[in-house]
Design a protein around this motif. Structure first.
Motif, PDB file in Angstrom:
ATOM      1  N   SER A   4       0.816  -1.216   0.000  1.00 13.31           N
ATOM      2  CA  SER A   4       0.000   0.000   0.000  1.00 13.31           C
ATOM      3  C   SER A   4       0.850   1.267   0.000  1.00 13.31           C
ATOM      4  O   SER A   4       0.305   2.363  -0.196  1.00 13.31           O
ATOM      5  CB  SER A   4      -0.922   0.013   1.226  1.00 13.31           C
ATOM      6  N   ALA A   5       2.153   1.140   0.224  1.00  9.18           N
ATOM      7  CA  ALA A   5       3.031   2.318   0.303  1.00  9.18           C
ATOM      8  C   ALA A   5       3.495   2.737  -1.085  1.00  9.18           C
ATOM      9  O   ALA A   5       4.690   2.872  -1.347  1.00  9.18           O
ATOM     10  CB  ALA A   5       4.218   2.020   1.210  1.00  9.18           C
ATOM     11  N   ALA A   6       2.519   2.971  -1.978  1.00 13.33           N
ATOM     12  CA  ALA A   6       2.838   3.308  -3.372  1.00 13.33           C
ATOM     13  C   ALA A   6       2.901   4.815  -3.544  1.00 13.33           C
ATOM     14  O   ALA A   6       2.188   5.401  -4.359  1.00 13.33           O
ATOM     15  CB  ALA A   6       1.797   2.688  -4.294  1.00 13.33           C
ATOM     16  N   PHE A   7       3.766   5.460  -2.784  1.00 14.59           N
ATOM     17  CA  PHE A   7       3.821   6.923  -2.767  1.00 14.59           C
ATOM     18  C   PHE A   7       4.844   7.513  -3.738  1.00 14.59           C
ATOM     19  O   PHE A   7       4.873   8.723  -3.917  1.00 14.59           O
ATOM     20  CB  PHE A   7       4.180   7.408  -1.347  1.00 14.59           C
ATOM     21  N   MET A   8       5.667   6.690  -4.361  1.00 23.97           N
ATOM     22  CA  MET A   8       6.898   7.223  -4.968  1.00 23.97           C
ATOM     23  C   MET A   8       6.753   7.752  -6.385  1.00 23.97           C
ATOM     24  O   MET A   8       7.532   8.607  -6.806  1.00 23.97           O
ATOM     25  CB  MET A   8       7.993   6.159  -4.914  1.00 23.97           C
ATOM     26  N   THR A   9       5.800   7.247  -7.165  1.00 22.68           N
ATOM     27  CA  THR A   9       5.638   7.716  -8.543  1.00 22.68           C
ATOM     28  C   THR A   9       4.151   7.849  -8.855  1.00 22.68           C
ATOM     29  O   THR A   9       3.310   7.220  -8.206  1.00 22.68           O
ATOM     30  CB  THR A   9       6.277   6.754  -9.572  1.00 22.68           C
ATOM     31  N   PRO A  10       3.799   8.623  -9.884  1.00 23.19           N
ATOM     32  CA  PRO A  10       2.380   8.768 -10.241  1.00 23.19           C
ATOM     33  C   PRO A  10       1.790   7.520 -10.868  1.00 23.19           C
ATOM     34  O   PRO A  10       0.562   7.430 -11.011  1.00 23.19           O
ATOM     35  CB  PRO A  10       2.386   9.933 -11.233  1.00 23.19           C
ATOM     36  N   ILE A  11       2.624   6.544 -11.248  1.00 25.31           N
ATOM     37  CA  ILE A  11       2.099   5.313 -11.841  1.00 25.31           C
ATOM     38  C   ILE A  11       2.161   4.153 -10.856  1.00 25.31           C
ATOM     39  O   ILE A  11       1.854   3.021 -11.212  1.00 25.31           O
ATOM     40  CB  ILE A  11       2.865   4.945 -13.132  1.00 25.31           C
ATOM     41  N   SER A  12       2.572   4.416  -9.620  1.00 26.12           N
ATOM     42  CA  SER A  12       2.637   3.351  -8.624  1.00 26.12           C
ATOM     43  C   SER A  12       1.258   2.837  -8.258  1.00 26.12           C
ATOM     44  O   SER A  12       1.101   1.695  -7.845  1.00 26.12           O
ATOM     45  CB  SER A  12       3.345   3.845  -7.359  1.00 26.12           C
TER      46      SER A  12
END
Length: 610
Positions: free
Chosen positions: A559-567
């Motif tokens: 759930s920690a998909a904070f790093m890119t706009p396509i995460s």
């Protein structure tokens, strides 16, 4: 490394490079990937195009429609009103309440759906508070992602890890097992965004998007000096105005009182009636009037007419912006109106609009406007219902609508259907929470309910879908299958586990978090959880440790998909409205992901002992 894997990695690197440069557009890059992947021979055309039938893509499209239904019925803006009222003029309080509300809703329903619904709300709030949308959109997305860390059903990766535990013969996670760590991450996220928001508003002028800021109702009222003449007057019992039509009273010509609208008490709410010549006044009505002279109240007219002046804390155009609008109207060269007075052209009787201002040579005229003869080059300010203002745009011979205020975007054309929109939303949420039907079917049923109750029509439904976001998601989905088929995922997993296999459990937890988060940059978090859950349980078995902290760390990292706009689709949704570039997510998301990793590695073993 085999030849096919090398081709896939090179293509993936090329796509990421284009995303970073933002050239060409992200959806164009996704379409190029769709064309290029079959040419590598790794995937077939059917496999590459399978994303168009992916339930997640259909779900996102349906949720765009649900969100627009809430906008068209005014529910989204009422929620925004509540947030603004609760936050006051404090951006800090607004950000905290926004993130709490989104995380709370996202813990029991699709975070993607929650973010899609809140986007128009946040844009409206940003407009009213004059806050750049970029300062609120990324906190909105981060709260949506954090919501996946709060409950078992908040996101598919949680259910994947739960199922893997059950398949291993272990007891799965309970509904709120995620909450202790998730709540700590939410507090961390709110604190982090309160600091990071200052770096989300650009100073290069790009936040304006379209150039100059649009005029608002307040701007128009100020230009025509309406605030000096606005009054609220209550019709007292026994007033000679009661039970009479406005045209019969001749208030404009004899007293200089131009009635714009009427607030009429009705059961549990107040109705706003736009004034026309046939409108009949009742005792207890509150008249929203425009005076020919600010001193009219000193002439005893109020007492004579049985009117009681009431306090007006702010412009009634701002208070009733969803129903009562303003527009600037010019007279084109071939107009038949110059030389006539406003009274003679019967503006209110013909067009159901009131002329509340006239500007000549950039100066606002004062006095009784109904007797003013119009001249070429005059601009009129008209007030009335938004539908009647839009109707003027079709009268090109006599009128030219110069400008509409920004608040026109917040008009709710289906406001009367708001209860049915709530019913459709409740139906969708209930089906999602209960698990009776798959989420995508629940969302489609919600869309059909919105259409059945006329909360949204087909044209509006198609226009509400953000096709750029959908194409981007569809274009990136095939990379998951390509990496799995070529052995890329297995190679990365085995290499990292071999590297840290002999380290302590905390180091292994950190490595599992990093690996899960990195893989999640390129494939869906659900697929990432499917790949990493068995690795986590095997790692715990080799160390002779409890499997629960290792399984939990994978779920949290997914759930920690904070790093890119396509995460994550959540990030993709706010990319356009927040006017972000690829680097904005990297700059803000990477440090926050590291903080979440540290917090998780420290807290998870306390909640689930090793």
């Amino acid at each position: 490394m085999n030849h096919d894997l090398l081709l896939v990695l090179l293509l993936l690197a090329a796509c990421v490079g284009c995303f970073i440069l933002n050239r060409p557009r992200m959806d164009v890059v996704a379409l190029l990937a769709i064309v290029a992947l079959p040419l590598t021979g790794v995937l077939s055309v059917n496999e590459v195009l399978a994303g168009f039938s992916d339930p997640a893509v259909v779900l996102i499209a349906a949720l765009f429609v649900i969100g627009d239904g809430l906008v068209r019925t005014g529910i989204a803006y009422r929620l925004g009103d509540w947030l603004v009222h609760a936050a006051g003029d404090s951006e800090v309080r607004l950000l905290i309440l926004l993130m709490l509300a989104v995380a709370g809703l996202g813990s029991v329903m699709s975070s993607t759906g929650v973010v899609a619904i809140f986007i128009p709300v946040v844009l409206s709030i940003a407009l009213r508070l004059k806050v750049p949308p970029g300062r609120l959109m990324m906190p909105l997305a981060f709260a949506g992602l954090i919501s996946g860390m709060l409950t078992l059903v908040a996101t598919p990766p949680n259910m994947v890890v739960h199922s893997e535990l059950r398949r291993a013969g272990l007891e799965g996670f309970a509904f709120f097992d995620f909450a202790p760590v998730g709540l700590a991450v939410l507090v961390l996220g709110i604190g982090y965004m309160l600091l990071a928001r200052r770096w989300l508003a650009r100073n290069d002028g790009t936040d304006d998007g379209d150039g100059e800021a649009r005029l608002t109702l307040s701007d128009m009222a100020h230009a025509y000096r309406l605030s000096e003449r606005e009054r609220r007057l209550r019709v007292l019992p026994g007033s000679p105005l009661a039970s009479q039509a406005l045209d019969e009273l001749r208030l404009r010509s004899e007293y200089g009182i131009n009635v714009i609208a009427i607030e009429r008490p009705h059961k549990f709410r107040t109705l706003l009636l736009i004034a026309t010549g046939n409108t009949q006044l009742l005792a207890g009505d509150v008249l929203l009037v425009d005076l020919a002279s600010p001193a009219i109240g000193l002439l005893g007219a109020y007492r004579e007419l049985g009117l009681e002046p009431l306090q007006l804390s702010s412009s009634y155009y701002d208070i009733h912006a969803r129903e009562l609008g303003l527009a600037e109207v010019a007279l084109p060269p071939d107009s038949r109106l110059p030389g006539k007075t406003i009274q003679e052209i019967g503006f209110r009787s013909r067009h159901k609009l009131n002329v509340v201002g006239v500007r000549r040579a950039r100066e606002a005229l004062q006095g009784v406007l109904v007797d003013e003869r119009l001249r070429p080059g005059d601009t009129l300010l008209v007030a009335g219902a938004w539908k009647h203002i839009h109707r003027l745009q079709g009268l090109s011979r006599d009128f030219l609508v110069l400008s509409l205020p920004a608040e026109v975007d917040e008009v709710a054309p289906a406001a009367s259907q708001a209860p049915f929109a709530l019913l459709g939303l409740a139906l969708m949420v209930g089906l999602m929470v209960s698990g009776v039907l798959p989420n995508v079917l629940a969302a489609l049923i919600g869309c059909l309910a919105m259409g059945l109750f006329r909360c949204i029509d087909m044209d509006s439904a198609y226009k509400s879908i953000h096709w750029q976001s959908l194409i981007l998601i569809v274009g990136m989905l095939p990379f998951a299958l390509a990496l799995q088929k070529t052995g890329g995922i297995d190679l990365a997993v085995s290499g990292l586990i071999g590297l840290v296999g002999g380290a302590g459990p905390h180091a292994l937890l950190a490595c599992l978090f990093v690996l899960t988060a990195v893989i999640g940059l390129f494939i869906s978090n659900t697929a990432t959880a499917i790949l990493m859950a068995p690795v986590a349980l095997s790692s715990a078995q080799q160390l002779g440790a409890s499997p629960y902290p290792f399984a939990m760390i994978v779920a949290l990292a997914a759930s920690a998909a904070f790093m890119t706009p396509i995460s994550s689709p959540v990030n993709t949704l706010v990319l356009g409205p927040g006017r972000y570039g690829f680097a904005d997510f990297v700059r803000i998301g990477v440090p926050f992901t590291l903080l979440v990793m540290i917090l998780s590695v420290l807290l998870v073993p306390l909640v689930f002992p090793l």
